[in-house]
Design an enzyme around this catalytic site. Structure first.
Site, PDB file in Angstrom:
ATOM      1  N   CYS A  33       0.802  -1.235   0.000  1.00 31.84           N
ATOM      2  CA  CYS A  33       0.000   0.000   0.000  1.00 31.84           C
ATOM      3  C   CYS A  33       0.831   1.278   0.000  1.00 31.84           C
ATOM      4  O   CYS A  33       0.285   2.358  -0.170  1.00 31.84           O
ATOM      5  CB  CYS A  33      -0.912   0.011   1.224  1.00 31.84           C
ATOM      6  SG  CYS A  33       0.043  -0.007   2.753  1.00 31.84           S
ATOM      7  N   CYS A 102      -0.739  -5.296   6.697  1.00 29.72           N
ATOM      8  CA  CYS A 102      -0.464  -4.097   7.493  1.00 29.72           C
ATOM      9  C   CYS A 102       0.444  -4.415   8.671  1.00 29.72           C
ATOM     10  O   CYS A 102       1.113  -3.526   9.202  1.00 29.72           O
ATOM     11  CB  CYS A 102      -1.763  -3.487   8.000  1.00 29.72           C
ATOM     12  SG  CYS A 102      -2.966  -3.226   6.709  1.00 29.72           S
TER      13      CYS A 102
HETATM   14 FE1  FES Z   1      -1.213   0.311   4.435  1.00 26.96          FE
HETATM   15 FE2  FES Z   1      -2.552  -0.922   6.309  1.00 26.96          FE
HETATM   16  S1  FES Z   1      -3.332  -0.253   4.401  1.00 26.96           S
HETATM   17  S2  FES Z   1      -0.461  -0.445   6.304  1.00 26.96           S
END
Ligand code: FES
Length: 124
Positions: A33, A102
């Site tokens: 992400c 995450c």
């Molecule tokens: Fe990026 Fe959780 S969506 S660390």
């Protein structure tokens, strides 16, 4: 979606903040992400005496970082290096499958901070 422990660490993160006199700093970004985690450690007698984190990440990343700091504080560097991202997720009581990535930042950032510390003392 999130269990109580995750929500607690998200809403009341432990050891959050910057450390100006850190002995080691580790930064990592999540390849999934792009979010970022920074870990600061203070080391004495080969033991993590203090630890703080800053993250530009989601709630699961905040909770993972927060619990990692509790897991690592007081551990020797070798013990801290043995902590894995899976240990972090397990200590949180699990994360929803879509948010498991995450928790991948926390232990990796700590390992980078320890490597940074060791690198510095080798070059003093
Ligand atoms: Fe990026 Fe959780 S969506 S660390």
């Amino acid at each position: 979606m999130y269990n109580e422990k995750v929500m607690d660490h998200f809403q009341n993160p432990r050891n959050v903040g910057k450390m100006d006199d850190a002995d080691g700093v580790g930064e990592i970004s999540n390849t999934t992400c792009g979010d970022i985690l920074k870990i600061f450690i203070k080391v004495e007698d080969d033991t993590i005496k203090d630890i703080k984190f800053l993250t530009f990440g989601c709630g699961a990343a905040i909770a993972s970082s927060s619990i990692l700091t509790e897991m690592a504080k007081g551990k020797t560097l070798s013990e801290a290096l043995a902590l894995t991202n899976m240990d972090v997720a397990a200590e949180l009581g699990g994360l929803p499958p879509a948010k498991l990535h995450c928790s991948n930042l926390a232990a990796d950032a700590l390992q980078n901070a320890i490597a940074d510390y060791r690198n510095k003392i080798e070059h003093v």
